[in-house]
Design a protein around this motif. Structure first.
Motif, PDB file in Angstrom:
ATOM      1  N   ARG A   1       0.849  -1.192   0.000  1.00 15.59           N
ATOM      2  CA  ARG A   1       0.000   0.000   0.000  1.00 15.59           C
ATOM      3  C   ARG A   1       0.884   1.241   0.000  1.00 15.59           C
ATOM      4  N   ARG A   2       0.429   2.296  -0.696  1.00 15.51           N
ATOM      5  CA  ARG A   2       1.262   3.494  -0.848  1.00 15.51           C
ATOM      6  C   ARG A   2       0.413   4.753  -0.668  1.00 15.51           C
ATOM      7  N   CYS A   3       0.886   5.646   0.205  1.00 15.11           N
ATOM      8  CA  CYS A   3       0.208   6.893   0.502  1.00 15.11           C
ATOM      9  C   CYS A   3       1.162   8.058   0.241  1.00 15.11           C
ATOM     10  N   TYR A   4       0.696   9.034  -0.515  1.00 17.15           N
ATOM     11  CA  TYR A   4       1.491  10.222  -0.830  1.00 17.15           C
ATOM     12  C   TYR A   4       1.085  11.356   0.103  1.00 17.15           C
ATOM     13  N   LEU A   5       2.046  11.849   0.872  1.00 17.70           N
ATOM     14  CA  LEU A   5       1.857  12.980   1.768  1.00 17.70           C
ATOM     15  C   LEU A   5       2.582  14.168   1.151  1.00 17.70           C
ATOM     16  N   ALA A   6       1.824  15.069   0.537  1.00 19.39           N
ATOM     17  CA  ALA A   6       2.438  16.129  -0.258  1.00 19.39           C
ATOM     18  C   ALA A   6       2.972  17.275   0.582  1.00 19.39           C
ATOM     19  N   GLY A   7       2.480  17.439   1.818  1.00 22.67           N
ATOM     20  CA  GLY A   7       2.927  18.554   2.640  1.00 22.67           C
ATOM     21  C   GLY A   7       2.381  19.863   2.118  1.00 22.67           C
ATOM     22  N   ASP A   8       3.229  20.652   1.493  1.00 21.17           N
ATOM     23  CA  ASP A   8       2.809  21.903   0.849  1.00 21.17           C
ATOM     24  C   ASP A   8       3.660  22.070  -0.404  1.00 21.17           C
ATOM     25  N   THR A   9       3.013  22.276  -1.526  1.00 16.71           N
ATOM     26  CA  THR A   9       3.753  22.306  -2.782  1.00 16.71           C
ATOM     27  C   THR A   9       2.903  22.935  -3.877  1.00 16.71           C
ATOM     28  N   ASP A  10       3.563  23.376  -4.911  1.00 14.69           N
ATOM     29  CA  ASP A  10       2.913  23.696  -6.178  1.00 14.69           C
ATOM     30  C   ASP A  10       3.105  22.495  -7.101  1.00 14.69           C
ATOM     31  N   LEU A  11       2.582  22.561  -8.295  1.00 15.38           N
ATOM     32  CA  LEU A  11       2.776  21.488  -9.265  1.00 15.38           C
ATOM     33  C   LEU A  11       4.250  21.337  -9.608  1.00 15.38           C
ATOM     34  N   PHE A  12       4.702  20.097  -9.725  1.00 21.46           N
ATOM     35  CA  PHE A  12       6.052  19.841 -10.214  1.00 21.46           C
ATOM     36  C   PHE A  12       6.009  18.653 -11.163  1.00 21.46           C
TER      37      PHE A  12
ATOM     38  N   PRO B   1       2.373   3.762  -8.482  1.00 22.07           N
ATOM     39  CA  PRO B   1       0.950   3.838  -8.146  1.00 22.07           C
ATOM     40  C   PRO B   1       0.728   4.331  -6.712  1.00 22.07           C
ATOM     41  N   ILE B   2      -0.343   5.100  -6.511  1.00 21.42           N
ATOM     42  CA  ILE B   2      -0.658   5.678  -5.212  1.00 21.42           C
ATOM     43  C   ILE B   2      -2.093   5.280  -4.845  1.00 21.42           C
ATOM     44  N   ASP B   3      -2.245   4.737  -3.641  1.00 17.11           N
ATOM     45  CA  ASP B   3      -3.580   4.372  -3.161  1.00 17.11           C
ATOM     46  C   ASP B   3      -4.308   5.574  -2.571  1.00 17.11           C
ATOM     47  N   LEU B   4      -3.602   6.400  -1.804  1.00 15.04           N
ATOM     48  CA  LEU B   4      -4.195   7.589  -1.191  1.00 15.04           C
ATOM     49  C   LEU B   4      -3.215   8.740  -1.348  1.00 15.04           C
ATOM     50  N   ALA B   5      -3.713   9.872  -1.828  1.00 14.85           N
ATOM     51  CA  ALA B   5      -2.902  11.090  -1.911  1.00 14.85           C
ATOM     52  C   ALA B   5      -3.518  12.148  -1.013  1.00 14.85           C
ATOM     53  N   CYS B   6      -2.710  12.723  -0.128  1.00 19.22           N
ATOM     54  CA  CYS B   6      -3.127  13.824   0.740  1.00 19.22           C
ATOM     55  C   CYS B   6      -2.560  15.097   0.123  1.00 19.22           C
ATOM     56  N   ILE B   7      -3.434  15.873  -0.517  1.00 15.22           N
ATOM     57  CA  ILE B   7      -3.032  16.972  -1.388  1.00 15.22           C
ATOM     58  C   ILE B   7      -3.466  18.308  -0.789  1.00 15.22           C
ATOM     59  N   PRO B   8      -2.552  19.274  -0.650  1.00 16.86           N
ATOM     60  CA  PRO B   8      -2.956  20.608  -0.176  1.00 16.86           C
ATOM     61  C   PRO B   8      -3.758  21.333  -1.239  1.00 16.86           C
ATOM     62  N   ILE B   9      -4.814  22.022  -0.801  1.00 16.97           N
ATOM     63  CA  ILE B   9      -5.669  22.703  -1.777  1.00 16.97           C
ATOM     64  C   ILE B   9      -5.803  24.203  -1.515  1.00 16.97           C
ATOM     65  N   PHE B  10      -5.312  24.694  -0.387  1.00 19.79           N
ATOM     66  CA  PHE B  10      -5.375  26.136  -0.134  1.00 19.79           C
ATOM     67  C   PHE B  10      -4.475  26.478   1.047  1.00 19.79           C
TER      68      PHE B  10
ATOM     69  N   LEU C   1      -7.422  12.882  -0.449  1.00 25.70           N
ATOM     70  CA  LEU C   1      -7.885  13.634   0.711  1.00 25.70           C
ATOM     71  C   LEU C   1      -7.361  15.058   0.610  1.00 25.70           C
ATOM     72  N   PRO C   2      -8.239  16.062   0.480  1.00 29.01           N
ATOM     73  CA  PRO C   2      -7.778  17.449   0.459  1.00 29.01           C
ATOM     74  C   PRO C   2      -7.370  17.911   1.854  1.00 29.01           C
ATOM     75  N   ILE C   3      -6.188  18.523   1.960  1.00 28.64           N
ATOM     76  CA  ILE C   3      -5.662  19.005   3.234  1.00 28.64           C
ATOM     77  C   ILE C   3      -5.228  20.467   3.074  1.00 28.64           C
ATOM     78  N   HIS C   4      -4.748  21.054   4.183  1.00 22.01           N
ATOM     79  CA  HIS C   4      -4.168  22.403   4.162  1.00 22.01           C
ATOM     80  C   HIS C   4      -5.204  23.444   3.761  1.00 22.01           C
ATOM     81  N   TRP C   5      -6.384  23.367   4.396  1.00 25.77           N
ATOM     82  CA  TRP C   5      -7.448  24.328   4.110  1.00 25.77           C
ATOM     83  C   TRP C   5      -8.479  24.267   5.234  1.00 25.77           C
TER      84      TRP C   5
END
Length: 251
Positions: A144-155, A163-172, A201-205
């Motif tokens: 199983r793989r989870c991406y924890l993006a922290g805080d970032t712009d597109l790269f 492959p990623i099962d869950l991505a925690c992506i900052p949205i604001f 999962l949207p985070i950082h908002w």
């Protein structure tokens, strides 16, 4: 065993993956500087973890008071931080401190961490830019793989994380507008398209706001609705895992 995720609020996220509890960017206080938390504080149980990961040294991600609370509940817990940030977590009662850079792979607390890029300025504050690195993490265990993006712009390398099962992506963020190095709801939807996770999962908002503006502000909720619309427009709406701060769901 069911893998679960708890959105604690802001970027703070607790991911349970095959029985290992990974706590990312813990922010566990009612106030942080001039910001005040919307809604109740998280349950004390989120402080119990097997590993802490920190994406960068900004105070809303590397929060020393919150890390002390984690250390009290999880004595000796290891912590992984970006290169240059170890000095900020020493003396807080945590366990071994591991510094990493994008491209590193480390095994700690029973999980493998793939350290990713993050397009966001490092340092501890406005007067300290660039002294520390900024990273994200792909946490892997038992397939199983989870991406924890922290805080970032597109790269560019986002498309190669899977492959990623869950991505925690900052949205604001915590204000009505964003500076450089952040994702807004629309660019966050583009990040989802690039990463191609099974769930997002949207985070950082929607969690902290300047105290003098009060807590009932419509713009706190707006990013979540915008992100949901942007995902739907891309045909990705079924991947959204929408939680309120403090809520837990399987992934």
């Amino acid at each position: 065993m069911t893998d679960e995720v708890t959105w604690i609020g802001h970027a703070a996220t607790l991911v349970e993956i095959d029985g290992v509890r990974v706590l990312a960017d813990p922010l566990l206080t009612r106030r942080i500087g001039h910001l005040r938390r919307r809604g109740p504080l998280p349950d004390a149980g989120v402080r119990r973890c097997d590993l802490v990961v920190v994406s960068h040294a900004h105070n809303d991600h590397l929060h020393r008071r919150s890390l002390r609370r984690v250390a009290a509940a999880s004595p000796g817990v290891p912590v992984v931080v970006p290169r240059g940030a170890a000095a900020y977590v020493l003396g807080l009662g945590l366990g071994v401190v591991i510094e990493v850079s994008p491209g590193d792979d480390v095994e700690v607390a029973g999980v493998r961490l793939h350290v990713t890029d993050a397009l966001h300025h490092g340092g501890r504050g406005r007067r300290d830019r660039g002294s520390t690195e900024t990273v994200g993490y792909v946490v892997e265990r038992a397939g199983r793989r989870c991406y924890l993006a922290g805080d970032t712009d597109l790269f560019e390398a986002m498309s190669a994380l899977g492959p990623i099962d869950l991505a925690c992506i900052p949205i604001f963020g915590w204000w009505k507008k964003l500076g450089p190095g952040h994702l807004d709801p629309e660019s966050a939807a583009e990040a989802v398209a690039r990463v191609d996770p099974q769930r997002v999962l949207p985070i950082h908002w929607g969690t902290y706001a300047p105290e003098d503006l009060g807590l009932v502000t419509g713009w706190l909720a707006e990013p979540g609705a915008r992100f949901a619309r942007a995902l739907t427009e891309r045909g990705l709406g079924d991947r959204l895992l929408r939680l309120e701060p403090g809520q837990t769901a399987p992934w």
